[in-house]
Design an enzyme around this catalytic site. Sequence first.
Site, PDB file in Angstrom:
ATOM      1  N   SER A   1       0.409  -1.728   0.215  1.00 44.10           N
ATOM      2  CA  SER A   1      -0.156  -0.096   0.359  1.00 44.10           C
ATOM      3  C   SER A   1       0.638   1.466   0.307  1.00 44.10           C
ATOM      4  O   SER A   1       2.123   1.026  -0.793  1.00 44.10           O
ATOM      5  CB  SER A   1      -1.137   0.016   1.224  1.00 44.10           C
ATOM      6  OG  SER A   1      -2.227   0.618   0.693  1.00 44.10           O
TER       7      SER A   1
ATOM      8  N   ASP B   1      -9.464  -6.915  -3.476  1.00 44.02           N
ATOM      9  CA  ASP B   1      -8.833  -4.875  -3.251  1.00 44.02           C
ATOM     10  C   ASP B   1     -10.245  -3.751  -3.217  1.00 44.02           C
ATOM     11  O   ASP B   1     -10.220  -3.829  -4.078  1.00 44.02           O
ATOM     12  CB  ASP B   1      -7.998  -4.911  -3.428  1.00 44.02           C
ATOM     13  CG  ASP B   1      -6.896  -4.042  -2.731  1.00 44.02           C
ATOM     14  OD1 ASP B   1      -7.925  -3.136  -2.038  1.00 44.02           O
ATOM     15  OD2 ASP B   1      -6.418  -3.332  -2.742  1.00 44.02           O
TER      16      ASP B   1
ATOM     17  N   HIS C   1      -6.915  -6.701   0.143  1.00 46.98           N
ATOM     18  CA  HIS C   1      -5.872  -5.809   0.038  1.00 46.98           C
ATOM     19  C   HIS C   1      -4.798  -5.816   1.400  1.00 46.98           C
ATOM     20  O   HIS C   1      -3.516  -5.950   1.164  1.00 46.98           O
ATOM     21  CB  HIS C   1      -6.783  -3.870   1.131  1.00 46.98           C
ATOM     22  CG  HIS C   1      -5.324  -2.784   0.620  1.00 46.98           C
ATOM     23  ND1 HIS C   1      -4.968  -2.747  -0.309  1.00 46.98           N
ATOM     24  CD2 HIS C   1      -4.569  -2.267   2.123  1.00 46.98           C
ATOM     25  CE1 HIS C   1      -4.208  -1.760  -0.118  1.00 46.98           C
ATOM     26  NE2 HIS C   1      -3.797  -1.212   1.812  1.00 46.98           N
TER      27      HIS C   1
END
Length: 463
Positions: A261, A379, A407
């Site tokens: 991320s 995600d 995610h």
Amino acid sequence: MLTSITDGILCCLTGKAASLVMPVESSEPADTFEFVEVKPGRVLRVRHIIPERQSSVVTEEDQVKEPEQEKGSGSNSSSSVHCKRKITVYRNGQLVIENLGDVLHSQILQCQDGDLEPYSTVEVELADYKEVPTSPEPKPTPPLPTVGDQKPAAPPRRRHRKPKRILMIDSEREISSCKGTHSDVALFFVHGVGGSLDIWGSQLDFFSRLGYEVIAPDLAGHGVSKAPHITAAYTFYALAEDMRAIFKKYARKRNILVGHSYGVSFCTFLAHEYPDQVHKVVMINGGGPTALEPNLCSIFQLPSCVLHCLSPCLAWSFLKAGFARQGAKEKQLLKQGNAFNVNPFVLRAMMSGQYWPEGDEVYHAELTVPILLVHGMYDKFVPMDEDQRMAEILLFAFLKVIEEGSHMVMMECPDTVNTLLHEFFLWEPDMSKKDTAKTVPDKTVMVNGVVVQTPKPNKPMDK
């Protein structure tokens, strides 16, 4: 919930956060954790595992082998790839990338994980530049009809556009297999907003058992790292300098960066700053190659006391959006990984400090390091097309999608992710067909961030 509301009211009245540092109870041995002062008064927790092979006695035979390995960049064999690229930026936002260097012929990442989650990955696009079509040639203009002996009118002249800037990349890169037995290899794991180094628990244990040296820091205000009550302490540049200090302290001759991320941006920054030391990069659900800019309409722009009251709702929303399933297993993983257990002030400052105008398409196109892109199919934070666009911009990019992941894919499907990463670490390009490569350069055209060229059709994964 009532406690959160009460603490939020006290936070509003006193103007102070209830708690800035939340220690994490861990069952891991204390000798694997270190506290590093990256700046005066700015201390980060780092999990550093050194394999036993480095503390063993070096034999005479090993001493003879070491100089030979140093000639090949620390490995028994390596491939030299000519990275040559021409990047042209026009004033109207058009971006033209021409690949003029070697053509890679590689077959990697089949990811057959035995009985562990069989065939849970699919290959969306393998940007190995073997058969990438060149930009389509414009169709010839048909001849205009003539009247009698009158000559056809000449076609209108096209106005020659001057590029805003032209960047040339011309370098040689050694790409070799990185095994756990190589003493010059180090793996860095960087988490994102709201996480901690504990989210990498499965990866750290897996690769340390294989003999890799692993380093995983807690970002400022996360995990057990110090959380200063200053907004400027959580800007992108402040956090990037923290990661620079950690990298310089633990870096070996060949380093592999793994980011998740927001942590992907810091890995990209380090790969751009230290191209000779960063050997490979893994980007897990990192998003597209766009410059970072905080969202002023986000819920995280609310006052810290309000966010403190909403913390149970935010944690529940993160669980629902970050995991493909929301069962007892996922809740336990969220608790064990200490994910989204961050002070509201830190969370607000982190989201507001995501300003990185340099990290645009051109910045990513300049990278010459091989990069593995991992995307969780479900995600909800990062759309699929963003990682696809990243794969098209990068020079050596391999995009893999995990069907059962979201995610937090490295926590949901640890065996699949570990196998995928390990195969990428051991991969080296096959340059046997280098001489038979096309002489026509590959070209990708971007207009305002949109790919004009039709991408190569997906190739099914070998099973």
